[in-house]
Every structure is written in structure tokens, then in C-alpha cells.
Write a protein that holds these residues in place. Structure first.
Motif, PDB file in Angstrom:
ATOM      1  N   GLU A 178      -8.398   1.305   4.236  1.00 30.06           N
ATOM      2  CA  GLU A 178      -9.426   0.578   3.487  1.00 30.06           C
ATOM      3  C   GLU A 178      -9.677  -0.805   4.072  1.00 30.06           C
ATOM      4  N   LEU A 179      -8.869  -1.233   5.026  1.00 32.19           N
ATOM      5  CA  LEU A 179      -9.055  -2.540   5.650  1.00 32.19           C
ATOM      6  C   LEU A 179     -10.048  -2.448   6.799  1.00 32.19           C
ATOM      7  N   PRO A 180     -10.878  -3.465   6.995  1.00 32.00           N
ATOM      8  CA  PRO A 180     -11.751  -3.468   8.166  1.00 32.00           C
ATOM      9  C   PRO A 180     -10.926  -3.546   9.444  1.00 32.00           C
ATOM     10  N   ALA A 181     -11.444  -2.988  10.507  1.00 33.25           N
ATOM     11  CA  ALA A 181     -10.724  -2.992  11.780  1.00 33.25           C
ATOM     12  C   ALA A 181     -10.647  -4.406  12.346  1.00 33.25           C
ATOM     13  N   ALA A 182      -9.568  -4.686  13.026  1.00 29.79           N
ATOM     14  CA  ALA A 182      -9.446  -5.969  13.729  1.00 29.79           C
ATOM     15  C   ALA A 182     -10.321  -5.939  14.978  1.00 29.79           C
ATOM     16  N   PRO A 183     -10.847  -7.079  15.389  1.00 30.81           N
ATOM     17  CA  PRO A 183     -11.652  -7.113  16.607  1.00 30.81           C
ATOM     18  C   PRO A 183     -10.873  -6.609  17.818  1.00 30.81           C
ATOM     19  N   LYS A 184     -11.565  -5.984  18.743  1.00 30.31           N
ATOM     20  CA  LYS A 184     -10.915  -5.516  19.963  1.00 30.31           C
ATOM     21  C   LYS A 184     -10.392  -6.712  20.767  1.00 30.31           C
ATOM     22  N   LYS A 185      -9.347  -6.481  21.521  1.00 27.78           N
ATOM     23  CA  LYS A 185      -8.734  -7.490  22.385  1.00 27.78           C
ATOM     24  C   LYS A 185      -8.186  -8.677  21.589  1.00 27.78           C
ATOM     25  N   SER A 186      -7.729  -8.379  20.354  1.00 28.56           N
ATOM     26  CA  SER A 186      -7.108  -9.424  19.548  1.00 28.56           C
ATOM     27  C   SER A 186      -5.685  -9.021  19.204  1.00 28.56           C
ATOM     28  N   SER A 187      -4.831 -10.010  18.965  1.00 28.08           N
ATOM     29  CA  SER A 187      -3.446  -9.761  18.570  1.00 28.08           C
ATOM     30  C   SER A 187      -3.222 -10.340  17.182  1.00 28.08           C
ATOM     31  N   LEU A 188      -2.358  -9.692  16.409  1.00 28.83           N
ATOM     32  CA  LEU A 188      -2.070 -10.134  15.050  1.00 28.83           C
ATOM     33  C   LEU A 188      -0.989 -11.203  15.085  1.00 28.83           C
ATOM     34  N   LEU A 189      -1.352 -12.416  14.678  1.00 28.73           N
ATOM     35  CA  LEU A 189      -0.421 -13.540  14.676  1.00 28.73           C
ATOM     36  C   LEU A 189       0.149 -13.804  13.293  1.00 28.73           C
ATOM     37  N   GLY A 190      -0.526 -13.334  12.264  1.00 27.74           N
ATOM     38  CA  GLY A 190      -0.076 -13.564  10.894  1.00 27.74           C
ATOM     39  C   GLY A 190      -1.140 -13.106   9.922  1.00 27.74           C
ATOM     40  N   VAL A 191      -0.989 -13.516   8.671  1.00 27.14           N
ATOM     41  CA  VAL A 191      -1.929 -13.078   7.644  1.00 27.14           C
ATOM     42  C   VAL A 191      -2.267 -14.228   6.709  1.00 27.14           C
ATOM     43  N   VAL A 192      -3.383 -14.069   6.028  1.00 22.46           N
ATOM     44  CA  VAL A 192      -3.787 -14.942   4.933  1.00 22.46           C
ATOM     45  C   VAL A 192      -3.580 -14.169   3.646  1.00 22.46           C
ATOM     46  N   THR A 193      -2.879 -14.776   2.696  1.00 20.84           N
ATOM     47  CA  THR A 193      -2.586 -14.117   1.428  1.00 20.84           C
ATOM     48  C   THR A 193      -2.931 -15.037   0.265  1.00 20.84           C
ATOM     49  N   PRO A 194      -3.310 -14.477  -0.880  1.00 17.16           N
ATOM     50  CA  PRO A 194      -3.451 -15.320  -2.074  1.00 17.16           C
ATOM     51  C   PRO A 194      -2.078 -15.769  -2.573  1.00 17.16           C
ATOM     52  N   HIS A 195      -2.080 -16.696  -3.509  1.00 14.00           N
ATOM     53  CA  HIS A 195      -0.862 -16.981  -4.277  1.00 14.00           C
ATOM     54  C   HIS A 195      -1.180 -16.968  -5.773  1.00 14.00           C
ATOM     55  N   ILE A 196      -2.227 -16.260  -6.128  1.00  8.35           N
ATOM     56  CA  ILE A 196      -2.598 -16.122  -7.529  1.00  8.35           C
ATOM     57  C   ILE A 196      -1.567 -15.241  -8.239  1.00  8.35           C
ATOM     58  N   ASP A 197      -1.486 -15.347  -9.546  1.00  7.92           N
ATOM     59  CA  ASP A 197      -0.573 -14.547 -10.354  1.00  7.92           C
ATOM     60  C   ASP A 197      -0.694 -13.066  -9.965  1.00  7.92           C
ATOM     61  N   PHE A 198       0.447 -12.416  -9.737  1.00  7.68           N
ATOM     62  CA  PHE A 198       0.432 -11.005  -9.363  1.00  7.68           C
ATOM     63  C   PHE A 198      -0.332 -10.149 -10.374  1.00  7.68           C
ATOM     64  N   ARG A 199      -0.322 -10.560 -11.644  1.00  6.97           N
ATOM     65  CA  ARG A 199      -0.971  -9.764 -12.681  1.00  6.97           C
ATOM     66  C   ARG A 199      -2.490  -9.763 -12.555  1.00  6.97           C
ATOM     67  N   VAL A 200      -3.015 -10.649 -11.743  1.00  9.07           N
ATOM     68  CA  VAL A 200      -4.468 -10.718 -11.557  1.00  9.07           C
ATOM     69  C   VAL A 200      -4.931  -9.687 -10.539  1.00  9.07           C
ATOM     70  N   SER A 201      -4.223  -9.591  -9.395  1.00  9.89           N
ATOM     71  CA  SER A 201      -4.690  -8.672  -8.349  1.00  9.89           C
ATOM     72  C   SER A 201      -3.595  -8.345  -7.344  1.00  9.89           C
ATOM     73  N   LEU A 202      -2.890  -7.265  -7.558  1.00 12.09           N
ATOM     74  CA  LEU A 202      -1.948  -6.788  -6.545  1.00 12.09           C
ATOM     75  C   LEU A 202      -2.663  -6.227  -5.314  1.00 12.09           C
ATOM     76  N   PRO A 203      -3.826  -5.562  -5.454  1.00 10.50           N
ATOM     77  CA  PRO A 203      -4.504  -5.081  -4.247  1.00 10.50           C
ATOM     78  C   PRO A 203      -4.834  -6.184  -3.247  1.00 10.50           C
ATOM     79  N   ALA A 204      -5.112  -7.398  -3.727  1.00  9.93           N
ATOM     80  CA  ALA A 204      -5.399  -8.501  -2.801  1.00  9.93           C
ATOM     81  C   ALA A 204      -4.186  -8.811  -1.941  1.00  9.93           C
ATOM     82  N   TYR A 205      -3.008  -8.791  -2.545  1.00  6.49           N
ATOM     83  CA  TYR A 205      -1.770  -9.029  -1.792  1.00  6.49           C
ATOM     84  C   TYR A 205      -1.487  -7.873  -0.837  1.00  6.49           C
ATOM     85  N   ALA A 206      -1.665  -6.648  -1.318  1.00  4.66           N
ATOM     86  CA  ALA A 206      -1.419  -5.490  -0.458  1.00  4.66           C
ATOM     87  C   ALA A 206      -2.332  -5.518   0.758  1.00  4.66           C
TER      88      ALA A 206
END
Length: 319
Positions: free
Chosen positions: A35-63
Motif C-alpha cells: 500500500e506504500l508508494p514506490a521509492a524513487p529509482k536510484k535512491s537508498s533508504l536512510l531513515g523514515v519520518v514518523t508521527p508522534h501522535i497518540d497511538f489511539r489516533v492512527s496506528l496505520p500512520a505509524y505502520a
């Protein structure tokens, strides 16, 4: 040195270790990788951006945020760029380990000391604000769950080693009080991080976790107005342009966008994203870019207020 203790259970997640791990296992399943969009070609994964909102609001955002890390080898160390909700410092480190229901996460104290010393020998980068800071606690919990649920059998249970850095909103620059060359701590710290990324290659031995939310709107946040559907729609467009700016990988361009537009919507990730982009701009192999992969708005009718949040990837160019 006394460790910090997680404080947001059992309200936000279970206190029992077995139940906690099951909680995160189910949460990861709430947002499949396809369900995630593909990463651009010729790119490397250095890390992620995550929310810090209450887990009860949106676990799918964290996943959505942490799912890409499930598909790659685990890192040795994680730099967590959080938000200093109770800190009077623009940049705020801590030296303590962190204990959660999933175990003890180890602070990379030698790296913390080195970064603080390189940025400023006087070391005015420490304050008690890390105690109870959910932008660090929530990221650590997901990393601990990641390490215990990772599909690579030889990597499961690998302890989490982290560098915690709380970031402010860079209000002096955004509001036009300070100029680019006046941001001494910002430039020294971005250089210190760039040096760290050379020592511990980012995307391999080290990954960055940007733990931020988005805009904060309405009476709950001292705005003199109530949030309406047209405002939410306009805010979504405003944030789309903001993330497009972050995708370019230029820290000054990113900050100047806020300077021109203002930060009246109280976007809380200004300092964290700007610092990461500035450090990337000092690397020999090119800038970092941010790809947003998920977006939601949490509106509460009782106070006509809203918080927005995004998930994303921190990307670099493949050599």
C-alpha cells in the motif's frame, strides 16, 4: 546513570511485554507494504519520518512509517530527531537509556557527547525535557518492536541503540529575527551530524528517525478561530507544498518557505527536518530528500481543533 522510563502506558499501549509485542505486530499488519508508494529509482533508504501522535489516533500512520525498515537490514544505531514539547532549548540531547515494556534501549552516550562537544564545547545542549517526551518514547517502541519482529532470524532481538535529539521550531529565523549566518548552533550541529554520517554510514550502520507531527490548528492550540472543512482542505494543500519543498533536499529553501509563508499553522517539524536537510547538504554524495508516503488529519469536533501528521522516507542517492 538512571534510565528514563516510558510513561504513556497503559493508556496508549499495553504495559505487559507479551501484549505490547502483539499490539505492534497487529499494528504493522494494519498497513501492508504494497500500500506504500514506490521509492524513487536510484535512491537508498536512510531513515523514515514518523508521527508522534497518540497511538489511539492512527496506528496505520505509524505502520506506514516503519514498514520500510522491516524490508531492510537492521541498523546498529538510530538517530531520533524529535520535538522538544517542554524544552526551552532549540537543540536538546540526553545521555540516558530508556526502559519500555519491550525492554531497555541503550543511549549511544559516546556519540551524544561527541556531537554536543563538536557543536559547542560549552555543551549547553542538555535539559530535563526528555523525561516523558513522547516524540522519543513512541519512536523507540516502534524500533524495539521492529527489532523483535524483523523477518531476518539472525537479527531478531537485536537491542536498540539510539541518539536522542529534541529539535525546536527555529522561530527566530522563521520570523525574520535572525539571518542564515546567525544560526551558529544550527550550522555547527549540522556539520557534526554530517561528520557522524561519514563515520557511521547513514542507511547502513545508522538510520535516522524523524519523529514529528504536522500542523496544530484551532482553539486547543490558542488559535482565535475554529477549524472548518475549508480550512482543513487549505491546510492539506499548504502541507503538500511544504513536503514538496522538503523533497528538494535544500535546508535553506525549506526554511525560507516557512519564512515567506509563516508558520501560523504551527507545523512542529521545522527544526528536525531543516537540521537533517542541512546535514545532508554537507555530504559529498549529494543531498537528502524526503518522500511523504502517508497523510491524515485528526479533527476533534468537541473543540473544533485539528492535528495533521505524515509518514515518509528519508532518501539518499545511490552511489
Amino acid at each position: 546513570m538512571t534510565a528514563l522510563s516510558a510513561r504513556h502506558h497503559p493508556d496508549c499501549y499495553p504495559s505487559d511485554p507479551v501484549q505490547t509485542l502483539a499490539f505492534f505486530r497487529n499494528a504493522f499488519a494494519s498497513h501492508p507494504a504494497d500500500e506504500l508508494p514506490a521509492a524513487p529509482k536510484k535512491s537508498s533508504l536512510l531513515g523514515v519520518v514518523t508521527p508522534h501522535i497518540d497511538f489511539r489516533v492512527s496506528l496505520p500512520a505509524y505502520a506506514a512509517a516503519f514498514r520500510p525498515l522491516m524490508e531492510t537490514p537492521l541498523a546498529e544505531t538510530y538517530l531520533i530527531l524529535g520535538v522538544g514539547h517542554r524544552s526551552h532549548l532549540e537543540w536538546n540531547f540526553d545521555r540516558r537509556d530508556y526502559v519500555t515494556p519491550l525492554g531497555r534501549a541503550t543511549c549511544a552516550t559516546e556519540i551524544v557527547e561527541s556531537l554536543a562537544a563538536e557543536a559547542d564545547p560549552a555543551r549547553h545542549f542538555f535539559h530535563e525535557a526528555h523525561h516523558g517526551e513522547h516524540s522519543i518514547e513512541f519512536a523507540l517502541l516502534w524500533l524495539q518492536a521492529l527489532h523483535q519482529l524483523h523477518p531476518a532470524q539472525n537479527e531478531k532481538g537485536k537491542p536498540v541503540r539510539f541518539i536522542p535529539l529534541l529539535c525546536g521550531g527555529m522561530h527566530d529565523y522563521v520570523e525574520g529575527v535572525a539571518d542564515w549566518d546567525d544560526l551558529t548552533d544550527f550550522h555547527r550541529l549540522s556539520r557534526a551530524l554530517a561528520d557522524l554520517f561519514k563515520t557511521l554510514p547513514l542507511g547502513k550502520k545508522l538510520r535516522v528517525i524523524v519523529s514529528i507531527d504536522g500542523c496544530h490548528l484551532g482553539p486547543r492550540f490558542q488559535h482565535p478561530f475554529r477549524v472548518t472543512p475549508p480550512l482543513l482542505k487549505a491546510t492539506a494543500g499548504w502541507e503538500e507544498m511544504l513536503w514538496a519543498s522538503a523533497a528538494q533536499g535544500d535546508a535553506r529553501q525549506f526554511l525560507d518557505w516557512f519564512r515567506d509563508e509563516g508558520n501560523d499553522r504551527y507545523f512542529d517539524g521545522v527544526g528536525a527536518l531543516a537540521l537533517l536537510l542541512a546535514a545532508g547538504g554537507l555530504m559529498e554524495n549529494g543531498k537528502f530528500a524526503i518522500q511523504r508516503t502517508f497523510y491524515e488529519q485528526w479533527f476533534t469536533e468537541r473543540d473544533a481543533s485539528a492535528v495533521t501528521y505524515s509518514s515518509g522516507r528519508v532518501l539518499g542517492s545511490l552511489p
